[in-house]
Design an enzyme around this catalytic site. Structure first.
Site, PDB file in Angstrom:
ATOM      1  N   HIS A   1     -80.614 -31.146  -3.403  1.00 42.72           N
ATOM      2  CA  HIS A   1     -81.187 -29.929  -2.841  1.00 42.72           C
ATOM      3  C   HIS A   1     -82.455 -30.369  -2.113  1.00 42.72           C
ATOM      4  O   HIS A   1     -83.573 -30.092  -2.545  1.00 42.72           O
ATOM      5  CB  HIS A   1     -81.493 -28.942  -3.961  1.00 42.72           C
ATOM      6  CG  HIS A   1     -81.788 -27.540  -3.505  1.00 42.72           C
ATOM      7  ND1 HIS A   1     -81.994 -27.214  -2.182  1.00 42.72           N
ATOM      8  CD2 HIS A   1     -81.913 -26.377  -4.190  1.00 42.72           C
ATOM      9  CE1 HIS A   1     -82.225 -25.910  -2.088  1.00 42.72           C
ATOM     10  NE2 HIS A   1     -82.178 -25.382  -3.279  1.00 42.72           N
TER      11      HIS A   1
ATOM     12  N   ARG B   1     -74.655 -24.163   1.313  1.00 40.33           N
ATOM     13  CA  ARG B   1     -74.791 -24.122  -0.149  1.00 40.33           C
ATOM     14  C   ARG B   1     -73.384 -24.097  -0.704  1.00 40.33           C
ATOM     15  O   ARG B   1     -72.568 -23.269  -0.263  1.00 40.33           O
ATOM     16  CB  ARG B   1     -75.523 -22.853  -0.558  1.00 40.33           C
ATOM     17  CG  ARG B   1     -75.541 -22.598  -2.033  1.00 40.33           C
ATOM     18  CD  ARG B   1     -76.667 -23.384  -2.688  1.00 40.33           C
ATOM     19  NE  ARG B   1     -77.148 -22.767  -3.886  1.00 40.33           N
ATOM     20  CZ  ARG B   1     -78.437 -22.694  -4.224  1.00 40.33           C
ATOM     21  NH1 ARG B   1     -79.368 -23.191  -3.438  1.00 40.33           N
ATOM     22  NH2 ARG B   1     -78.808 -22.145  -5.348  1.00 40.33           N
TER      23      ARG B   1
ATOM     24  N   LYS C   1     -58.103 -18.448   0.456  1.00 42.86           N
ATOM     25  CA  LYS C   1     -56.723 -18.398   0.926  1.00 42.86           C
ATOM     26  C   LYS C   1     -56.210 -19.810   1.221  1.00 42.86           C
ATOM     27  O   LYS C   1     -55.222 -19.980   1.910  1.00 42.86           O
ATOM     28  CB  LYS C   1     -56.605 -17.533   2.190  1.00 42.86           C
ATOM     29  CG  LYS C   1     -57.084 -16.095   2.006  1.00 42.86           C
ATOM     30  CD  LYS C   1     -56.935 -15.325   3.339  1.00 42.86           C
ATOM     31  CE  LYS C   1     -57.984 -14.226   3.458  1.00 42.86           C
ATOM     32  NZ  LYS C   1     -58.255 -13.848   4.864  1.00 42.86           N
TER      33      LYS C   1
ATOM     34  N   ARG D   1     -82.536 -16.197  -2.751  1.00 40.23           N
ATOM     35  CA  ARG D   1     -83.816 -16.790  -2.390  1.00 40.23           C
ATOM     36  C   ARG D   1     -83.688 -17.850  -1.290  1.00 40.23           C
ATOM     37  O   ARG D   1     -84.356 -17.788  -0.265  1.00 40.23           O
ATOM     38  CB  ARG D   1     -84.437 -17.430  -3.629  1.00 40.23           C
ATOM     39  CG  ARG D   1     -85.839 -17.931  -3.488  1.00 40.23           C
ATOM     40  CD  ARG D   1     -86.256 -18.718  -4.739  1.00 40.23           C
ATOM     41  NE  ARG D   1     -85.357 -18.446  -5.836  1.00 40.23           N
ATOM     42  CZ  ARG D   1     -85.429 -17.374  -6.607  1.00 40.23           C
ATOM     43  NH1 ARG D   1     -86.386 -16.513  -6.408  1.00 40.23           N
ATOM     44  NH2 ARG D   1     -84.553 -17.192  -7.558  1.00 40.23           N
ATOM     45  N   THR D   2     -82.806 -18.814  -1.508  1.00 41.50           N
ATOM     46  CA  THR D   2     -82.674 -19.915  -0.560  1.00 41.50           C
ATOM     47  C   THR D   2     -82.125 -19.414   0.786  1.00 41.50           C
ATOM     48  O   THR D   2     -82.594 -19.809   1.849  1.00 41.50           O
ATOM     49  CB  THR D   2     -81.749 -21.003  -1.142  1.00 41.50           C
ATOM     50  OG1 THR D   2     -82.270 -21.406  -2.405  1.00 41.50           O
ATOM     51  CG2 THR D   2     -81.673 -22.206  -0.230  1.00 41.50           C
TER      52      THR D   2
END
Lengths: 336, 336, 336
Positions: free
Chosen positions: C136, C108, C87, C58-59
């Site tokens: 957020h 994110r 890695k 969604r975001t």
């Protein structure tokens, strides 16, 4: 006359020095567009397919951004889909299908020779984004471009390459390209036992008139007369014998102290990334971040103009770019 | 008058023959744009959401490329994200959210009926990219479009369909569409026991005035009077009884020799892809690659103009395309 | 004068009320573009990198669509790649590389503080798309924007927040932003034991002149004088003691009956999504879908103009948008 029109770029081996020079000349013209002093939409309506059969965020985004900066659109596969491949589809089939969709294809694949296979299956140009232990030609081009941007043509220079030289495809492409483009390069290959530069690469270096010496990892001080040091990662799983890994561990690490002690003033330090930033890794220390000798982020920054140049040449739009230039109308930070 | 304006395309069942004809007529107009003789940016500023709940590289990239060729932008979900779905979000919620972002949505989903659920949740047009064992209408449209492009309208032709006809959603959509658009098709359904064409599809064929016969997989020679052969994969896991799979194994494979021996001259061979290219698979041999009878890559190539047509119609821009046409300014390989 | 030019948006804590107001004013101007009454291509040639280290369909799609609606291109990482991170690459390295490619970055990340780390590594603006249990901020902005769009400035209003208030980063950003932008908010925090609003958030509410009460989950009737109810999910794994989860289960669920019985007429109900739609989940019932009190889909719809505003401001193109406006030439459904 654009000799790269419609061509594939699957290996440095198949690229001649004049083609590499054309890419560098065009990349220079791309810099203002790559670094947002100007913008072009010359490839508006064109589509790049990023055909990635193994994940590589950096390379995939670099190709995609380069294509976007020319005005084109990008369709991605990220290498994480359970693609048809796993249902038994041949690489030929996948390639041929995508060849009917896109104007140009990049390929990243775990199998050596995969890029050539894709190129053979389709009519559109194919760019190798790394195949197995084979080649990674665009990485080599941006590496050498970065050297030339700082040092000029490195004819006669000493270039030390440190790490796993056997399995690192980018190193093979890099050494081949240098020996192809310049005169009298003096290579120093510093690698653990069993991970030295393969004979076929060394042979092509000899043939081209450059020379090389090979040094064991105990002799990191072989970097002391280098104008350029290229260090790459060495993964534990590459060693047949764990004891050998233990013996070598920590000996090929470069940090600020090593460079201050052993390096020539103004030595240029390259790394293909990703670097292993974990404690005890054998590579490049974070205490060199921001050090002017470290050119690692110049390499990644230069990935954009170099890949733009490759796309512009194989799609034959390089000579339309300057006349389609527009000013950039959004905020771009000044380079520090 | 565009009857598809603002409409969903969730099934062939819900599409009438006139709509399918409008899609084909528009797809014909799209060909020069799909194959880069001309370019359009008519959908500049529009956004397609590719809502893929299971991976399908080919279909996802085909939809995305088609939208890009109209000038629009694509936001992708590739079916590999641990999306909110797995945290218990309903399909309604996901659909409704994306319906607030995009101008058109494609859906691929493992659940039969999912495309209709998405369509019911949103105001924008929804295109079914395959749902469970339900339908795959755009695949059927490009399949039939490919037949018509080569053979003209196949009224009265014999069309053999070979493989797992029970679970192959694309086959259901394909048979429905043919019987809806043309007169007097003679279908031959060749399938292993237990994997024959479902009664509801056969019923709609009968109702439309076409006819069919059903043949067991022992009778691959039933292809001998076919004008078109559509072969699809049959997966081992579809068989209730492994012994039945063993009995059938290898009997529905088509290779050059089978086609030379049994097929009519000029027979047209279709396959929905992916084909299983592993040793011992029951399908289509690589020795037919490049054979003019094999139309499999014409199918995938035609996915672009057909999907462009669908987008252009549901978003009602088809009649603006010709007048916004521009020449393509990059290198496009000539078709061999 | 655009105070956000070139700035990062990593937290609500670091945003002052005037900046939030500038975002809202610009978002209002963006609405006709977000909802396709008009289109702009003001960011044609610019590139957004969606740097997602955990999946969030969604975001990610909301940011990408918002950038597309301004004319820019988007390069995605979806959080499912086995990226270089695994890695051993540092976040600094990844960020610095992508900072050389893109004009703006969204992040994110599962780690609190990651957005700030990325912002420190690069020159281009960085937008936090959610970091760990941190912030957020764009979600909080679209939440409050949605409240203001319906109720006007909520000075002096009663706002009940229900659910896990300890770990829900969006709730922290939301409460901070409300107390920063408005006068005399009366907060009611309704949460299970051990999952109440952290002291640092409550301290900043007190400092700003708003007030709050805290209520246990047994007192869902504390919503009865609320003008706005914000409900969020509470995950079983957040409870130290399973017995505590059992005790609380089902007590924070809001359905039509609860709202009809307890809620003020015209109360506004928000939810950050995803909502758990499974049987027995503790949240928001589907019987409220379509109920005018439910503002959840207004929140997601408003994500587009709010995120467009943020991009337009940090890239300093907001004042060019109106003069570059064009009519939309494709079919857009009327709002019901």
């Amino acid at each position: 006359m654009n000799n790269l029109k419609g061509k594939d770029l699957t290996s440095i081996e198949g690229l001649d020095a004049a083609d590499a020079r054309a890419i560098f000349d065009t990349a220079k013209l791309m810099e203002p567009f790559a670094f947002r002093q100007k913008l072009t939409r010359v490839l508006e309506g064109a589509v790049l397919a990023n055909l990635f059969f193994e994940p590589s965020t950096r390379t995939r985004i670099s190709f995609g951004t380069a294509f976007n900066r020319l005005g084109g659109e990008v369709r991605d596969t990220s290498g994480t889909e359970t693609t048809s491949i796993t249902k038994g589809e041949s690489l030929y089939d996948t390639a041929r299908v995508v060849g009917g969709y896109a104007d140009v294809i990049t390929v990243r694949h775990p199998k050596t020779g995969a890029a050539k296979e894709v190129a053979d299956a389709v009519d559109v140009p194919v760019i190798n984004g790394g195949d197995g232990v084979g080649e990674h030609p665009t990485q080599a081009l941006l590496d050498v471009y970065t050297i030339e941007a700082r040092l000029g043509k490195p004819n006669g220079k000493t270039i030390a390459i440190v790490g796993d030289l056997k399995f690192a495809r980018v190193i093979h492409s890099f050494a081949r390209l240098l020996s192809k483009m310049y005169q009298g390069i003096n290579f120093k290959f510093i690698a653990p036992n069993g991970l030295q530069m393969p004979e076929n690469v060394r042979e092509s270096i000899r043939t081209s008139g450059s020379q090389h010496t090979m040094t064991d990892h105990d002799s990191i001080n072989a970097i002391s007369d280098a104008d350029v040091i290229y260090i790459t990662r060495t993964q534990e799983e590459r060693f047949a014998d764990p004891a050998e890994y233990e013996r070598y561990k920590g000996k090929l690490r470069i940090d600020k102290k090593t460079l201050d002690t052993l390096g020539k003033p103004g030595v240029m330090l390259l790394h293909p990334m990703p670097r292993d930033s974990r404690e005890g890794s054998n590579e490049l220390d974070h205490d060199l971040d921001g050090d002017p000798r470290l050119a690692m982020f110049n390499q990644t920054d230069n990935g954009i103009p170099v890949r733009m140049a490759i796309f512009a040449l194989v799609l034959d739009v390089a000579d339309q770019i300057e006349k389609t230039a527009r000013p950039v109308n959004w905020h771009v930070p000044k380079k520090p």
